[in-house]
Design an enzyme around this catalytic site. Structure first.
Site, mmCIF file in Angstrom:
data_model
loop_
_atom_site.group_PDB
_atom_site.id
_atom_site.type_symbol
_atom_site.label_atom_id
_atom_site.label_comp_id
_atom_site.label_asym_id
_atom_site.label_seq_id
_atom_site.Cartn_x
_atom_site.Cartn_y
_atom_site.Cartn_z
ATOM 1 N N HIS A 66 0.828 -1.216 0.000
ATOM 2 C CA HIS A 66 0.000 0.000 0.000
ATOM 3 C C HIS A 66 0.858 1.259 0.000
ATOM 4 O O HIS A 66 0.403 2.322 -0.411
ATOM 5 C CB HIS A 66 -0.972 -0.014 1.183
ATOM 6 C CG HIS A 66 -2.161 -0.902 0.958
ATOM 7 N ND1 HIS A 66 -3.426 -0.593 1.370
ATOM 8 C CD2 HIS A 66 -2.264 -2.099 0.329
ATOM 9 C CE1 HIS A 66 -4.268 -1.558 1.010
ATOM 10 N NE2 HIS A 66 -3.576 -2.493 0.393
ATOM 11 N N ASP A 67 2.086 1.150 0.479
ATOM 12 C CA ASP A 67 3.000 2.288 0.383
ATOM 13 C C ASP A 67 3.415 2.493 -1.077
ATOM 14 O O ASP A 67 3.298 3.586 -1.626
ATOM 15 C CB ASP A 67 4.237 2.030 1.264
ATOM 16 C CG ASP A 67 5.162 3.232 1.286
ATOM 17 O OD1 ASP A 67 4.668 4.375 1.153
ATOM 18 O OD2 ASP A 67 6.396 3.039 1.447
ATOM 19 N N PRO A 163 -6.062 -1.352 -5.773
ATOM 20 C CA PRO A 163 -7.181 -2.116 -6.314
ATOM 21 C C PRO A 163 -8.189 -2.467 -5.228
ATOM 22 O O PRO A 163 -7.838 -2.584 -4.053
ATOM 23 C CB PRO A 163 -6.522 -3.377 -6.869
ATOM 24 C CG PRO A 163 -5.181 -3.456 -6.225
ATOM 25 C CD PRO A 163 -4.795 -2.088 -5.771
ATOM 26 N N HIS A 193 -1.658 -13.185 -0.710
ATOM 27 C CA HIS A 193 -2.860 -13.583 0.040
ATOM 28 C C HIS A 193 -2.763 -15.036 0.518
ATOM 29 O O HIS A 193 -3.761 -15.604 0.933
ATOM 30 C CB HIS A 193 -4.119 -13.366 -0.806
ATOM 31 C CG HIS A 193 -4.444 -11.914 -1.041
ATOM 32 N ND1 HIS A 193 -5.403 -11.473 -1.912
ATOM 33 C CD2 HIS A 193 -3.925 -10.791 -0.472
ATOM 34 C CE1 HIS A 193 -5.465 -10.144 -1.898
ATOM 35 N NE2 HIS A 193 -4.568 -9.705 -1.033
ATOM 36 N N ASP A 252 3.142 -20.124 1.185
ATOM 37 C CA ASP A 252 3.309 -21.213 0.219
ATOM 38 C C ASP A 252 2.462 -20.888 -1.007
ATOM 39 O O ASP A 252 1.961 -19.772 -1.120
ATOM 40 C CB ASP A 252 2.899 -22.560 0.864
ATOM 41 C CG ASP A 252 1.501 -22.493 1.481
ATOM 42 O OD1 ASP A 252 0.706 -21.626 1.067
ATOM 43 O OD2 ASP A 252 1.209 -23.301 2.381
HETATM 44 C C1 HEM Z 1 -4.479 -7.614 -6.687
HETATM 45 C C2 HEM Z 1 -5.082 -6.697 -6.032
HETATM 46 C C3 HEM Z 1 -5.330 -6.766 -4.543
HETATM 47 C C4 HEM Z 1 -6.508 -6.538 -3.940
HETATM 48 C C5 HEM Z 1 -7.817 -6.158 -4.594
HETATM 49 C C6 HEM Z 1 -6.303 -6.733 -2.542
HETATM 50 C C7 HEM Z 1 -7.279 -6.571 -1.575
HETATM 51 C C8 HEM Z 1 -7.140 -6.938 -0.262
HETATM 52 C C9 HEM Z 1 -8.200 -6.890 0.719
HETATM 53 C C10 HEM Z 1 -9.617 -6.396 0.444
HETATM 54 C C11 HEM Z 1 -7.715 -7.374 1.869
HETATM 55 C C12 HEM Z 1 -8.479 -7.534 3.174
HETATM 56 C C13 HEM Z 1 -8.540 -6.192 3.867
HETATM 57 C C14 HEM Z 1 -9.561 -6.129 4.974
HETATM 58 O O1 HEM Z 1 -10.652 -6.669 4.835
HETATM 59 O O2 HEM Z 1 -9.266 -5.479 6.000
HETATM 60 C C15 HEM Z 1 -6.343 -7.720 1.650
HETATM 61 C C16 HEM Z 1 -5.498 -8.232 2.595
HETATM 62 C C17 HEM Z 1 -4.176 -8.517 2.370
HETATM 63 N N1 HEM Z 1 -3.464 -8.234 1.223
HETATM 64 FE FE1 HEM Z 1 -4.238 -7.709 -0.549
HETATM 65 N N2 HEM Z 1 -5.001 -7.081 -2.316
HETATM 66 C C18 HEM Z 1 -4.373 -7.108 -3.517
HETATM 67 C C19 HEM Z 1 -3.031 -7.350 -3.733
HETATM 68 C C20 HEM Z 1 -2.128 -7.607 -2.731
HETATM 69 C C21 HEM Z 1 -0.696 -7.612 -2.895
HETATM 70 C C22 HEM Z 1 0.036 -7.283 -4.186
HETATM 71 C C23 HEM Z 1 -0.159 -7.935 -1.683
HETATM 72 C C24 HEM Z 1 1.290 -8.084 -1.296
HETATM 73 C C25 HEM Z 1 2.235 -8.464 -2.087
HETATM 74 C C26 HEM Z 1 -1.251 -8.126 -0.775
HETATM 75 C C27 HEM Z 1 -1.131 -8.507 0.527
HETATM 76 C C28 HEM Z 1 -2.190 -8.644 1.416
HETATM 77 C C29 HEM Z 1 -2.057 -9.251 2.716
HETATM 78 C C30 HEM Z 1 -0.809 -9.905 3.252
HETATM 79 C C31 HEM Z 1 -3.309 -9.143 3.338
HETATM 80 C C32 HEM Z 1 -3.674 -9.574 4.760
HETATM 81 C C33 HEM Z 1 -3.327 -8.441 5.709
HETATM 82 C C34 HEM Z 1 -3.613 -8.722 7.169
HETATM 83 O O3 HEM Z 1 -3.988 -9.821 7.547
HETATM 84 O O4 HEM Z 1 -3.428 -7.769 7.949
HETATM 85 N N3 HEM Z 1 -2.417 -7.875 -1.428
HETATM 86 N N4 HEM Z 1 -6.014 -7.430 0.344
#
Ligand code: HEM
Length: 325
Positions: A66-67, A163, A193, A252
Site C-alpha cells: 500500500h505504500d 485495487p 494472500h 506457500d
Molecule cells: C491484486 C489486487 C489486490 C486486492 C484487490 C487486494 C485486496 C485486499 C483486501 C480487500 C484485503 C483484506 C482487507 C480487509 O478486509 O481489511 C487484503 C489483505 C491482504 N493483502 Fe491484498 N489485495 C491485492 C493485492 C495484494 C498484494 C500485491 C499484496 C502483497 C504483495 C497483498 C497482501 C495482502 C495481505 C498480506 C493481506 C492480509 C493483511 C492482514 O492480515 O493484515 N495484497 N487485500
C-alpha cells in the site's frame, strides 16, 4: 529432499545476483557502513512481533504494497492525519484495515537509537516485508535500499491506485500496469494472500452478490457455506476469515491452488482464474511449482519495491514515521 535443497540454493543465488545489479538507484549495501546493524534490528523486531502474532507478517507485507502503489515506495502510507494535513490512512482500502503501524514505530525507535536519522521509514517497510515473508516460510531476497521518505501523501492516490476486492480483472491489470507491473506480477503478488485475513465487508459481495464477477457459481459450495456462517448478508462487517483457508499463516502456493479449486476469498482473487485465459495460465503455472512461485514472488517484490523511490536529495529521513520532520 537433497534435490529440493539444491534447487532452493540455486534460486537464492539467482536472487542474490539479481539484487546486486539493480537499476533503480537503490543498493542492497546502502546501510553497510552507515548503519551496520540496521538489517538485524529490523529482522529481530519483526521476528518478535510475528512470534507474538503470526498475522503481523501479513499486515507488514501489505503495508509495503500500500505504500508503493501511492507516490512510490516513500513511507507516505505511514503519515498520520493532523489538523493541517491529510494522509492516506483514511482512504477506503486502508481505513480500519491496515495494521502494523506500532511495529513500524518500535523498529524506528530502535533504529533512531542505533543510527539517528539514517534509515528511512520506506526502507523499514521494504525490509520488514521481506523478513515477514521469510519468517512465514517464503523465499528470501536481497532488498535494495536507500529509499527516502516523502514529505507528502495522497489520499486521492490511495483511493484511486489501490485495487478494490471487487475490481474487474481489467481494472486489476490496468492498476498494476500503471505501476509498471505486468500480469505475472499481478497474479504472483496476489499470492501474498497466502497469509493474512480479510474482513467480511471485503468479501460479502462474493458470497451474496449476483453481478457477473461475483457469480456464486464461481465458488466452491462447502467453502461458500462455511464463509456465510462467519459473514452474514448484513452485519458482522469486521468478522475475519483467512485469505488462504488451508494454511493461513504459512507462505506457500496454496493460495493459487485454492483459486484453482474456486476457493479464492476475494472476488479479485477468484477472477484471476475465472475471467481471463492469460491470468488463468499464470495461476496454473505457479500452482504447479511452488519453488518457481517463491522465486517469482521475490522477483516481483523487488520490482514493486523499486516503484519511484526518492533518492539523493529528494525527500528526507523521518525521525518519526508518523510525521514529517
Ligand atoms: C491484486 C489486487 C489486490 C486486492 C484487490 C487486494 C485486496 C485486499 C483486501 C480487500 C484485503 C483484506 C482487507 C480487509 O478486509 O481489511 C487484503 C489483505 C491482504 N493483502 Fe491484498 N489485495 C491485492 C493485492 C495484494 C498484494 C500485491 C499484496 C502483497 C504483495 C497483498 C497482501 C495482502 C495481505 C498480506 C493481506 C492480509 C493483511 C492482514 O492480515 O493484515 N495484497 N487485500
Amino acid at each position: 529432499m537433497a534435490g529440493m535443497v539444491s534447487k532452493l540454493v540455486v534460486v537464492l543465488v539467482i536472487l542474490a545476483v539479481h539484487g546486486a545489479c539493480d537499476t533503480s538507484g537503490l543498493d542492497p549495501n546502502f546501510y553497510v557502513n552507515k548503519c551496520p546493524t540496521a538489517l538485524e534490528i529490523v529482522r529481530s523486531a519483526v521476528k518478535k512481533a510475528v512470534a507474538e502474532e503470526a498475522r503481523m507478517a501479513a499486515s507488514l507485507l501489505r503495508l509495503h504494497f500500500h505504500d508503493c502503489f501511492v507516490q512510490g515506495c516513500d513511507g507516505s502510507v505511514l503519515l498520520d492525519d493532523n489538523a493541517t494535513f491529510t494522509g492516506e490512512k483514511t482512504a477506503v482500502p486502508n481505513n480500519n484495515s491496515l495494521r502494523g503501524f506500532d511495529v513500524v514505530d518500535n523498529i524506528k525507535t530502535e533504529l533512531e537509537n542505533a543510527c539517528p536519522q539514517t534509515v528511512s521509514c520506506a526502507d523499514i517497510l521494504a525490509i520488514a516485508a521481506r523478513d515477514s515473508v521469510v519468517l512465514s516460510g517464503g523465499a528470501w531476497w536481497s532488498v535494495a535500499l536507500g529509499r527516502r521518505d516523502s514529505r507528502s501523501a495522497s489520499l486521492s492516490g490511495a483511493n484511486q491506485n489501490l485495487p478494490a476486492p471487487n475490481s474487474t480483472l481489467q481494472t486489476l491489470i490496468t492498476k498494476f500496469k500503471l505501476q509498471g507491473l505486468n500480469q505475472v506480477d499481478l497474479v504472483v503478488l496476489s499470492g501474498g494472500h497466502t497469509i493474512g485475513m480479510s474482513r467480511c465487508v471485503s468479501f460479502r459481495q462474493r458470497l451474496y452478490g449476483l453481478n457477473g464477477d461475483a457469480n456464486p457459481q464461481n465458488i466452491d459450495n462447502n467453502y461458500l457455506t462455511n464463509l456465510k456462517s462467519g459473514c452474514p448478508s448484513s452485519g458482522g462487517d469486521s468478522n475475519l476469515s483467512p485469505l488462504d483457508d488451508v494454511t493461513p499463516t504459512k507462505f506457500d502456493n496454496d493460495y493459487l491452488k485454492n483459486v484453482q479449486s474456486l476457493k479464492g476469498l476475494l472476488i479479485s482473487d477468484q477472477i484471476l482464474y475465472t475471467k481471463g485465459q492469460s491470468t488463468k495460465n499464470i495461476v496454473d503455472y505457479y500452482a504447479g511449482d511452488e519453488l518457481l512461485f517463491m522465486k517469482q514472488f521475490a522477483e516481483s517484490m523487488v520490482k514493486m519495491g523499486n516503484i519511484k523511490p526518492r533518492t539523493g536529495s529528494h525527500g528526507e529521513i523521518r525521525k518519526n514515521c508518523r510525521r514529517m520532520n
